[in-house]
Design an enzyme around this catalytic site. Sequence first.
Site, short mmCIF file in Angstrom:
data_model
loop_
_atom_site.label_atom_id
_atom_site.label_comp_id
_atom_site.label_asym_id
_atom_site.label_seq_id
_atom_site.Cartn_x
_atom_site.Cartn_y
_atom_site.Cartn_z
NE ARG A 296 -3.98 -1.93 2.12
CZ ARG A 296 -3.75 -2.86 3.02
NH1 ARG A 296 -2.76 -2.70 3.88
NH2 ARG A 296 -4.48 -3.93 3.07
CE LYS A 318 -0.32 13.38 -15.72
NZ LYS A 318 -1.23 13.61 -16.85
CD GLU A 360 6.54 15.83 -22.76
OE1 GLU A 360 5.77 16.78 -22.53
OE2 GLU A 360 6.17 14.64 -22.84
CE LYS A 394 4.68 17.62 -14.75
NZ LYS A 394 4.92 16.36 -15.40
CD GLU A 404 -4.27 15.54 -15.89
OE1 GLU A 404 -3.09 15.30 -15.60
OE2 GLU A 404 -4.87 15.03 -16.85
NE ARG A 408 -0.34 17.36 -13.15
CZ ARG A 408 0.19 16.58 -12.26
NH1 ARG A 408 -0.18 16.67 -11.00
NH2 ARG A 408 1.11 15.70 -12.60
CG ASN A 412 -2.70 16.12 -20.19
OD1 ASN A 412 -1.71 15.44 -20.01
ND2 ASN A 412 -3.72 16.15 -19.36
CG HIS A 415 0.71 14.84 -23.64
ND1 HIS A 415 1.41 15.99 -23.89
CD2 HIS A 415 1.57 14.03 -22.95
CE1 HIS A 415 2.62 15.90 -23.39
NE2 HIS A 415 2.75 14.72 -22.80
CG HIS A 419 -1.19 9.92 -24.82
ND1 HIS A 419 -1.81 10.27 -23.65
CD2 HIS A 419 0.14 10.06 -24.59
CE1 HIS A 419 -0.90 10.63 -22.75
NE2 HIS A 419 0.29 10.50 -23.31
CG HIS A 431 5.61 10.56 -24.50
ND1 HIS A 431 4.26 10.37 -24.37
CD2 HIS A 431 5.90 11.69 -23.80
CE1 HIS A 431 3.75 11.34 -23.63
NE2 HIS A 431 4.74 12.15 -23.26
N1 NAD Z 1 4.31 10.36 -15.61
C1 NAD Z 1 4.34 11.44 -16.35
O1 NAD Z 1 3.93 12.51 -15.92
C2 NAD Z 1 4.90 11.34 -17.74
C3 NAD Z 1 5.14 12.52 -18.47
C4 NAD Z 1 5.72 12.41 -19.72
C5 NAD Z 1 6.04 11.16 -20.22
N2 NAD Z 1 5.78 10.05 -19.49
C6 NAD Z 1 6.13 8.72 -20.00
O2 NAD Z 1 7.53 8.66 -20.18
C7 NAD Z 1 7.83 7.68 -21.16
C8 NAD Z 1 8.88 8.21 -22.09
O3 NAD Z 1 10.03 8.46 -21.33
P1 NAD Z 1 11.47 8.60 -22.01
O4 NAD Z 1 11.39 9.41 -23.24
O5 NAD Z 1 12.38 9.01 -20.91
O6 NAD Z 1 11.75 7.13 -22.52
P2 NAD Z 1 12.47 5.81 -21.96
O7 NAD Z 1 12.38 5.69 -20.52
O8 NAD Z 1 11.92 4.74 -22.80
O9 NAD Z 1 13.99 6.04 -22.37
C9 NAD Z 1 14.33 6.18 -23.73
C10 NAD Z 1 15.55 5.33 -24.10
O10 NAD Z 1 16.71 5.95 -23.55
C11 NAD Z 1 17.48 4.99 -22.81
N3 NAD Z 1 18.16 5.75 -21.78
C12 NAD Z 1 17.63 6.25 -20.64
N4 NAD Z 1 18.53 7.01 -20.00
C13 NAD Z 1 19.66 6.97 -20.72
C14 NAD Z 1 20.96 7.55 -20.59
N5 NAD Z 1 21.25 8.37 -19.59
N6 NAD Z 1 21.89 7.26 -21.53
C15 NAD Z 1 21.59 6.47 -22.58
N7 NAD Z 1 20.39 5.89 -22.78
C16 NAD Z 1 19.44 6.16 -21.86
C17 NAD Z 1 16.46 3.98 -22.35
O11 NAD Z 1 17.06 2.74 -22.10
C18 NAD Z 1 15.52 3.92 -23.56
O12 NAD Z 1 16.04 3.07 -24.53
C19 NAD Z 1 6.52 7.38 -21.84
O13 NAD Z 1 6.08 6.12 -21.45
C20 NAD Z 1 5.58 8.45 -21.36
O14 NAD Z 1 4.25 8.00 -21.32
C21 NAD Z 1 5.23 10.11 -18.26
ZN ZN Z 2 4.53 13.90 -22.08
#
Ligand code: NAD
Ligand code: ZN
Length: 530
Positions: A296, A318, A360, A394, A404, A408, A412, A415, A419, A431
């Site tokens: 939990r 989130k 972003e 942010k 949200e 907030r 998006n 997005h 998405h 993304h």
């Molecule tokens: N929770 C939220 O508020 C929120 C907001 C925006 C995006 N997201 C989510 O985030 C995800 C996308 O995140 P992302 O773009 O960071 O992608 P990711 O986590 O898939 O990383 C992208 C690639 O970079 C590699 N990588 C990571 N750090 C590295 C480093 N320092 N050096 C070399 N390679 C590295 C990873 O292994 C992967 O292959 C999506 O799933 C999206 O939905 C969430």
């Molecule tokens: Zn995003």
Amino acid sequence: MICKQNIVITGFMGTGKSTVAVLIARKFNRPFIDTDQEIEKRLGTSINDIFSRGQEQLFRESERVLLKELSEQTNLVIATGGGTLLSRSSLQLLEQSSLFCLDASVDNLVQRLYNCASRPLLNHDNLRYDIENLLDDRRCNYQRIDQHISTDHLSPEEIATTIINRIEARNKAQITRSIKVQPRDLPPYPIFIAKDVLNRSAHLFKSIGASLEQVIIADSNLQEQSEKLRTHLLNHGFKTKLLSIDAQESEKTLVSAEILLRQLAEIRCSRASSIIAFGGGVVGDIGAFVAATYMRGLSIVQIPTTLLAMVDSSIGGKCGLNLQQSKNLIGVFKHPQAVIIDPCLLYSLPQQEVSAGLAEVIKHGLIGDEELLCMLEADAYNIEELIFRNLCVKAKIVAADSFEKDQRMLLNFGHTFGHAFESVSQHRIKHGPAVGLGMLVATRLAILMNQASEKLYIRIENLLTKHKLPISLNNILIDDVLSALELDKKHSQNNKHFIIPLAAQQLKIITNPPEILIRKAIESILYQDS
Ligand SMILES: NC(=O)c1ccc[n+]([C@@H]2O[C@H](COP(=O)([O-])OP(=O)(O)OC[C@H]3O[C@@H](n4cnc5c(N)ncnc54)[C@H](O)[C@@H]3O)[C@@H](O)[C@H]2O)c1
Ligand SMILES: [Zn+2]
């Protein structure tokens, strides 16, 4: 060496604020001020008399004046009254200080206050009842302070030592920038930014009073860095374990979460443990979901390693897991205990991932920071400054609307369509690029509704192109995109909500725009390979 920031000790009456503050002042050889005593001196009467004459307002006003004066000085150790920081304006005055709130259980407070001289707002005959009521009233306000120390089993000397250790640890971490996220009615949390801070992160963990038992959930592509982090933490007395996951969008599922949850149970991770999510947005999202659900809820510290995660996904609380039908359909709100950003981690990030993060950044500029857009247009920026400005945009919105409900939703921007592009392309479009395309479609929709200018569209298109992000999409069927849009979380019953820009830094939520215009806006960026 300790920096000159004021140290402020607050908390309910009877928690030992003044005793502890005196010990800290002595240790650092600093002047000590007890705000209650100072006000009594200035008004020439005791606080009890002021309250019994019904002059609480006069007391609060004097308190505000005093806090303003103190906030303009440095190097002080201040013990406040129990109600001093209950107003947001008072808290804001002390924002630049090192602020600690002392907590105690009701049993202990009754015991400590029973033999004391009478206190304002507490009736000796109904002491327990009054304490409980007053604590209930004040709980939310105390929660606004990020550093809490439970005093139940500690002597004043031990409390003072805990605070001194935290302050010294924070100094050792040599943080160049930090920002506080203040979700409404939830404890605030710090974001620390500094180059190479990973090698000093143990100090940071100590400075926030983090659990000594930790499980790092790391991106399997970052094996070397995560091993190094683990070794560093082990060397500084933490009991740190390491689990890794494959950071792919297709792995952001309940199945992956369950595998991790099972692993946590196998390594006998206890409720006292804390999770460290070490990776990009995928690891951050799965890590937060796992932290929110295991037993939990465990606390989590986010250490983002991609630009996208540093400027966006690691803060705001989130997290989303994907279902086959659509992206991020499963999720919870899980605010971290802290976020630690080391821009040096970006050295190894492939260019396309940097571009994904910049999508972003462009979004944040369009939402609320013209200078950020100008920096991107000039392609001249310092990465630390860029990250910091994003977090400011942010954090401001998250503070205003933590769950949200309205404002907030602006985060998006891009997005809703983005998405849908991710889902329909089965994550061939990632993304960041998808969000870039989504912003273009949303802007086109605004133009078709006569609410934005073509000039704005061209500005966004140029920004995306400059930062190597796509501005059109091939081999995607419009009807598939329209079906994916149906599952957007912002839609409610028969209402469909979209965020459109009227101009830079002027976004608006619209409901049920004409279907034909939505179709046209999407079609404007689609093409088929001949
Ligand atoms: N929770 C939220 O508020 C929120 C907001 C925006 C995006 N997201 C989510 O985030 C995800 C996308 O995140 P992302 O773009 O960071 O992608 P990711 O986590 O898939 O990383 C992208 C690639 O970079 C590699 N990588 C990571 N750090 C590295 C480093 N320092 N050096 C070399 N390679 C590295 C990873 O292994 C992967 O292959 C999506 O799933 C999206 O939905 C969430
Ligand atoms: Zn995003």
